[in-house]
Design a protein around this motif. Structure first.
Motif, short mmCIF file in Angstrom:
data_model
loop_
_atom_site.label_atom_id
_atom_site.label_comp_id
_atom_site.label_asym_id
_atom_site.label_seq_id
_atom_site.Cartn_x
_atom_site.Cartn_y
_atom_site.Cartn_z
N ASP A 85 103.51 7.18 -53.55
CA ASP A 85 103.03 5.79 -53.57
C ASP A 85 104.03 4.90 -52.84
O ASP A 85 105.23 5.00 -53.07
N GLY A 86 103.50 4.03 -51.99
CA GLY A 86 104.35 3.05 -51.33
C GLY A 86 105.02 3.55 -50.06
O GLY A 86 105.79 2.81 -49.43
N CYS A 87 104.72 4.78 -49.64
CA CYS A 87 105.41 5.32 -48.44
C CYS A 87 104.84 4.72 -47.15
O CYS A 87 105.45 4.86 -46.09
N LEU B 289 109.53 9.46 -47.74
CA LEU B 289 110.36 8.26 -47.94
C LEU B 289 111.16 8.42 -49.24
O LEU B 289 110.59 8.85 -50.26
N ASP C 99 113.28 3.47 -51.70
CA ASP C 99 112.65 2.64 -50.66
C ASP C 99 111.18 2.38 -50.98
O ASP C 99 110.67 1.28 -50.78
N ALA C 100 110.50 3.43 -51.48
CA ALA C 100 109.08 3.29 -51.79
C ALA C 100 108.89 2.27 -52.92
O ALA C 100 107.99 1.42 -52.87
N ARG D 233 109.25 -1.17 -51.59
CA ARG D 233 108.05 -1.60 -50.86
C ARG D 233 106.92 -1.96 -51.82
O ARG D 233 106.21 -2.94 -51.62
N GLU E 49 101.13 4.68 -60.29
CA GLU E 49 102.23 3.94 -59.65
C GLU E 49 103.25 3.49 -60.70
O GLU E 49 104.42 3.30 -60.40
N ARG F 174 107.81 13.68 -54.88
CA ARG F 174 108.37 13.75 -53.51
C ARG F 174 108.90 15.17 -53.23
O ARG F 174 108.60 15.76 -52.19
#
Ligand SMILES: Nc1ncnc2c1ncn2[C@@H]1O[C@H](COP(=O)(O)OP(=O)(O)OP(=O)(O)O)[C@@H](O)[C@H]1O
Ligand SMILES: Cc1cn([C@H]2C[C@H](O)[C@@H](COP(=O)(O)O)O2)c(=O)[nH]c1=O
Length: 211
Positions: free
Chosen positions: A16-18, A140, A144-145, A148, A160, A171
């Protein structure tokens, strides 16, 4: 799972968020320009079929206590999506770009939740889901994800909201799946700005001879 002989089937995966949705629209336009004779179906899971939007909300916002409930919901969604959208588009010789697919089930429900990988693979074989020609994994770091996602508007859904250790397992799961199938997977560094990531994605499509 078997590779389909018609059309081109690409999937876009990652935590999520990559940046999947951000990149998918650009990639769909690029695929159209690259091969204007073959229309592009840009779709996603869960929910990428007629009536699928409500089903998506039920899966992502519902309270599912039994871990297998979630699996069966994602699989039911995929059955409808494959039958109604993906297979017909491939049979017409089109290019299908799908955000999330079978590998998300393996990464989230097996590596993330701890359900047995082989059982999940067996369901996919038994349901006769087509195998993508190429799976683009936007990789990612979780930190970082999460950053974001915090900047993105809208409430987080159930998955999420699972938190950092869960996303770390997911990941690692994706990377492990990619290592086991290097001929199908392309691991794309999702750090950097949108332009940089997009250029890497295009290269990852072009570096292979695809149908
Ligand atoms: N390369 C980038 N650099 C910085 N921010 C980015 C980048 N790509 C996307 N974003 C931003 O990060 C957030 C998450 O991106 P996006 O929604 O595309 O991710 P996603 O992988 O589709 O997430 P999800 O799986 O949760 O739907 C958005 O606010 C988006 O604008
Ligand atoms: C297909 C599929 C999805 N998931 C999870 C992964 C995400 O957290 C959500 C989908 O939301 P997105 O905004 O479209 O990324 O569902 C999953 O756990 N298993 C699956 O098979």
């Amino acid at each position: 799972m078997e590779t389909t002989k018609e059309g081109l089937f690409l999937t876009l995966e990652g935590i999520d968020g990559c940046g999947k949705s951000t990149q998918a629209g650009r990639l769909a336009s690029w695929l159209r320009e690259r091969d204007p004779r073959r229309p592009v179906l840009w779709t996603r899971e869960p929910g990428g079929w007629p009536g699928g939007a409500d089903f998506r909300e039920r899966i992502l916002r519902g309270q599912w206590e039994h871990p297998w409930s979630e699996v069966f919901l994602f699989l039911a969604d995929r059955c409808e999506h494959v039958l109604r959208e993906i297979l017909p588009a491939l049979a017409r010789g089109e290019q299908v770009l799908c955000e999330r697919y079978h590998d998300s089930t393996l990464a989230y429900q097996s590596f993330g939740r701890g359900l047995p990988l082989e059982a999940l693979r067996r369901f996919s074989r038994d349901c006769r889901f087509p195998l993508p020609h190429r799976t683009l994994l936007l990789d990612l770091p979780v930190e970082d994800a999460l950053r974001r996602l915090q900047q993105r508007e809208g409430a987080a859904d159930r998955l999420e909201g699972e938190g950092r250790p869960f996303l770390e397992r997911v990941r690692r799961g994706f990377l492990c799946l990619a290592e086991a199938e290097p001929e199908r997977y392309a691991v794309v560094d999702a750090r950097g700005d949108e332009e940089q990531v997009f250029a890497r994605l295009c290269r990852a499509v072009e570096e292979r001879t695809l149908p």
